[in-house]
Design a protein around this motif. Structure first.
Motif, PDB file in Angstrom:
ATOM      1  N   UNK A  20       0.839  -1.213   0.000  1.00  0.00           N
ATOM      2  CA  UNK A  20       0.000   0.000   0.000  1.00  0.00           C
ATOM      3  C   UNK A  20       0.871   1.258   0.000  1.00  0.00           C
ATOM      4  N   UNK A  21       1.982   1.183   0.740  1.00  0.00           N
ATOM      5  CA  UNK A  21       2.907   2.326   0.786  1.00  0.00           C
ATOM      6  C   UNK A  21       3.376   2.646  -0.626  1.00  0.00           C
ATOM      7  N   UNK A  22       3.799   1.590  -1.349  1.00  0.00           N
ATOM      8  CA  UNK A  22       4.317   1.797  -2.707  1.00  0.00           C
ATOM      9  C   UNK A  22       3.249   2.360  -3.640  1.00  0.00           C
ATOM     10  N   UNK A  23       2.031   1.846  -3.514  1.00  0.00           N
ATOM     11  CA  UNK A  23       0.993   2.232  -4.459  1.00  0.00           C
ATOM     12  C   UNK A  23       0.331   3.563  -4.126  1.00  0.00           C
ATOM     13  N   UNK A  24       0.167   3.832  -2.818  1.00  0.00           N
ATOM     14  CA  UNK A  24      -0.606   5.025  -2.452  1.00  0.00           C
ATOM     15  C   UNK A  24       0.249   6.149  -1.862  1.00  0.00           C
ATOM     16  N   UNK A  25       1.512   5.849  -1.618  1.00  0.00           N
ATOM     17  CA  UNK A  25       2.419   6.893  -1.117  1.00  0.00           C
ATOM     18  C   UNK A  25       2.072   7.399   0.272  1.00  0.00           C
ATOM     19  N   UNK A  26       1.380   6.572   1.065  1.00  0.00           N
ATOM     20  CA  UNK A  26       1.147   6.960   2.461  1.00  0.00           C
ATOM     21  C   UNK A  26       1.988   6.042   3.355  1.00  0.00           C
ATOM     22  N   UNK A  27       2.457   6.556   4.495  1.00  0.00           N
ATOM     23  CA  UNK A  27       3.385   5.756   5.298  1.00  0.00           C
ATOM     24  C   UNK A  27       2.717   4.622   6.080  1.00  0.00           C
ATOM     25  N   UNK A  28       3.518   3.574   6.306  1.00  0.00           N
ATOM     26  CA  UNK A  28       3.103   2.469   7.177  1.00  0.00           C
ATOM     27  C   UNK A  28       3.557   2.826   8.591  1.00  0.00           C
ATOM     28  N   UNK A  29       2.648   2.718   9.536  1.00  0.00           N
ATOM     29  CA  UNK A  29       3.029   2.950  10.935  1.00  0.00           C
ATOM     30  C   UNK A  29       2.844   1.634  11.679  1.00  0.00           C
ATOM     31  N   UNK A  30       3.967   0.979  11.949  1.00  0.00           N
ATOM     32  CA  UNK A  30       3.918  -0.323  12.612  1.00  0.00           C
ATOM     33  C   UNK A  30       4.472  -0.176  14.027  1.00  0.00           C
ATOM     34  N   UNK A  31       3.624  -0.412  15.019  1.00  0.00           N
ATOM     35  CA  UNK A  31       4.116  -0.280  16.401  1.00  0.00           C
ATOM     36  C   UNK A  31       5.164  -1.357  16.689  1.00  0.00           C
ATOM     37  N   UNK A  32       5.022  -2.541  16.053  1.00  0.00           N
ATOM     38  CA  UNK A  32       6.034  -3.589  16.225  1.00  0.00           C
ATOM     39  C   UNK A  32       7.400  -3.089  15.750  1.00  0.00           C
ATOM     40  N   UNK A  33       7.436  -2.462  14.565  1.00  0.00           N
ATOM     41  CA  UNK A  33       8.705  -1.933  14.034  1.00  0.00           C
ATOM     42  C   UNK A  33       9.248  -0.824  14.937  1.00  0.00           C
ATOM     43  N   UNK A  34       8.363   0.066  15.390  1.00  0.00           N
ATOM     44  CA  UNK A  34       8.821   1.169  16.247  1.00  0.00           C
ATOM     45  C   UNK A  34       9.408   0.615  17.544  1.00  0.00           C
ATOM     46  N   UNK A  35       8.726  -0.418  18.089  1.00  0.00           N
ATOM     47  CA  UNK A  35       9.215  -1.013  19.341  1.00  0.00           C
ATOM     48  C   UNK A  35      10.549  -1.739  19.121  1.00  0.00           C
ATOM     49  N   UNK A  36      10.651  -2.484  18.003  1.00  0.00           N
ATOM     50  CA  UNK A  36      11.910  -3.191  17.728  1.00  0.00           C
ATOM     51  C   UNK A  36      13.061  -2.191  17.556  1.00  0.00           C
ATOM     52  N   UNK A  37      12.773  -1.033  16.943  1.00  0.00           N
ATOM     53  CA  UNK A  37      13.822  -0.014  16.777  1.00  0.00           C
ATOM     54  C   UNK A  37      14.251   0.509  18.153  1.00  0.00           C
ATOM     55  N   UNK A  38      13.277   0.706  19.054  1.00  0.00           N
ATOM     56  CA  UNK A  38      13.610   1.200  20.405  1.00  0.00           C
ATOM     57  C   UNK A  38      14.426   0.145  21.173  1.00  0.00           C
ATOM     58  N   UNK A  39      14.071  -1.125  20.981  1.00  0.00           N
ATOM     59  CA  UNK A  39      14.820  -2.201  21.656  1.00  0.00           C
ATOM     60  C   UNK A  39      16.254  -2.230  21.114  1.00  0.00           C
ATOM     61  N   UNK A  40      16.397  -2.137  19.780  1.00  0.00           N
ATOM     62  CA  UNK A  40      17.728  -2.208  19.167  1.00  0.00           C
ATOM     63  C   UNK A  40      18.599  -1.043  19.630  1.00  0.00           C
ATOM     64  N   UNK A  41      17.982   0.134  19.824  1.00  0.00           N
ATOM     65  CA  UNK A  41      18.736   1.311  20.267  1.00  0.00           C
ATOM     66  C   UNK A  41      19.073   1.238  21.741  1.00  0.00           C
ATOM     67  N   UNK A  42      18.349   0.382  22.467  1.00  0.00           N
ATOM     68  CA  UNK A  42      18.597   0.250  23.905  1.00  0.00           C
ATOM     69  C   UNK A  42      18.084   1.441  24.701  1.00  0.00           C
ATOM     70  N   UNK A  43      17.060   2.147  24.178  1.00  0.00           N
ATOM     71  CA  UNK A  43      16.488   3.283  24.917  1.00  0.00           C
ATOM     72  C   UNK A  43      15.753   2.754  26.169  1.00  0.00           C
ATOM     73  N   UNK A  44      15.454   3.663  27.096  1.00  0.00           N
ATOM     74  CA  UNK A  44      14.761   3.262  28.337  1.00  0.00           C
ATOM     75  C   UNK A  44      13.425   2.610  27.977  1.00  0.00           C
ATOM     76  N   UNK A  45      12.767   3.208  26.995  1.00  0.00           N
ATOM     77  CA  UNK A  45      11.477   2.673  26.553  1.00  0.00           C
ATOM     78  C   UNK A  45      11.654   1.270  25.945  1.00  0.00           C
ATOM     79  N   UNK A  46      12.722   1.107  25.183  1.00  0.00           N
ATOM     80  CA  UNK A  46      13.009  -0.181  24.563  1.00  0.00           C
ATOM     81  C   UNK A  46      13.242  -1.256  25.618  1.00  0.00           C
ATOM     82  N   UNK A  47      13.982  -0.876  26.647  1.00  0.00           N
ATOM     83  CA  UNK A  47      14.255  -1.853  27.711  1.00  0.00           C
ATOM     84  C   UNK A  47      12.972  -2.290  28.384  1.00  0.00           C
ATOM     85  N   UNK A  48      12.046  -1.332  28.574  1.00  0.00           N
ATOM     86  CA  UNK A  48      10.766  -1.672  29.214  1.00  0.00           C
ATOM     87  C   UNK A  48       9.927  -2.573  28.313  1.00  0.00           C
TER      88      UNK A  48
END
Ligand code: AMP
Length: 227
Positions: A20-48
């Motif tokens: 859908x992103x490719x076809x309609x040019x609107x962004x995908x907002x995935x909380x799983x991806x956002x959380x995995x990025x926070x975990x990978x960065x080791x932020x306080x939120x990621x640790x929680x």
């Protein structure tokens, strides 16, 4: 369009969002991806978040809602967005309704992606992610594609890894959490007249066509509601 894709783990929300992103040019907002990025960065939120994610439980609403509020304030979401993996329970759905009401930008469509339980487990066990470009492929359902494709970042074959929460025990818990906490959202959105359900098994392009048809029908009924 402001869209929610609703479905169990492995139902193809991520795969279809990317299309859908490719076809309609609107962004995908995935909380799983956002959380995995926070975990990978080791932020306080990621640790929680990490402990709940490894156990297959939902991360605290307060953390997820904070992340969503911030992400939906980004300018690229002004023309619409695809929510993938959010909301995951009634409290999150109500908070989202309130958030969007405040800015006068209600949801246009909620599509439930329906996949048989056995097929979900099979898809998840074959799922792999490229560590360089983040692309998700499936060794069981689309092995040729997974093998043939080159990573757009490195120009070499994808370097694939399995998500740590895609193991059997965690998947069983995630599917249980889906049934108990997320499935009730089907009624929530049906009551709002927003829900459409598609059969999300079969080749990816066919599911994509059904999804597009559901979105077109939602657009048409939204237009009728406005008139
Ligand atoms: P996903 O990539 O959508 O399968 O999400 C992976 C994991 O992240 C889930 O099993 C949860 O632990 C966590 N997660 C993702 N989205 C949410 C959400 N909306 N609310 C709570 N936890 C979430």
């Amino acid at each position: 369009m402001r869209i929610v894709l609703l479905g169990a783990p492995g139902s193809g929300k991520g795969t279809q969002s990317q299309r859908l992103v490719e076809r309609h040019g609107i962004p995908q907002v995935s909380t799983g991806d956002l959380l995995r990025a926070a975990v990978a960065k080791g932020t306080a939120l990621g640790l929680r978040a990490k402990e709940a994610m490894s156990a297959g439980r939902l991360v605290a609403d307060e953390i997820v809602l904070g992340m969503i509020r911030e992400r939906l304030a980004d300018p690229d979401t002004r023309g619409g967005f695809i929510l993938d993996g959010f909301p995951r329970n009634l409290a999150q759905a109500r908070a989202l309704d309130a958030m969007l009401r405040e800015v006068g930008q209600p949801l246009d469509a909620v599509v439930q992606m329906d996949v048989d339980y056995g097929e979900l487990s099979r898809r998840i066990s074959g799922r792999r992610t490229c560590s360089d470009c983040g692309r998700v492929v499936n060794l069981l359902t689309t092995p040729a594609e997974a093998e043939r494709e080159l990573c757009p970042k490195t120009g070499k074959p994808h370097r694939l890894f399995q998500r740590p929460d895609d193991n059997e025990a965690t998947v069983a818990e995630r599917l249980k959490v889906y049934e108990q906490q997320t499935r009730p959202l089907v009624d929530h959105y049906r009551d709002q007249g927003l829900l459409r359900t598609i059969h999300a098994e079969g080749p990816v392009p066919e599911v994509e066509q059904r999804l597009e048809a559901a979105l077109a029908a939602s657009r048409a009924s939204a237009a009728t509601r406005r008139d």
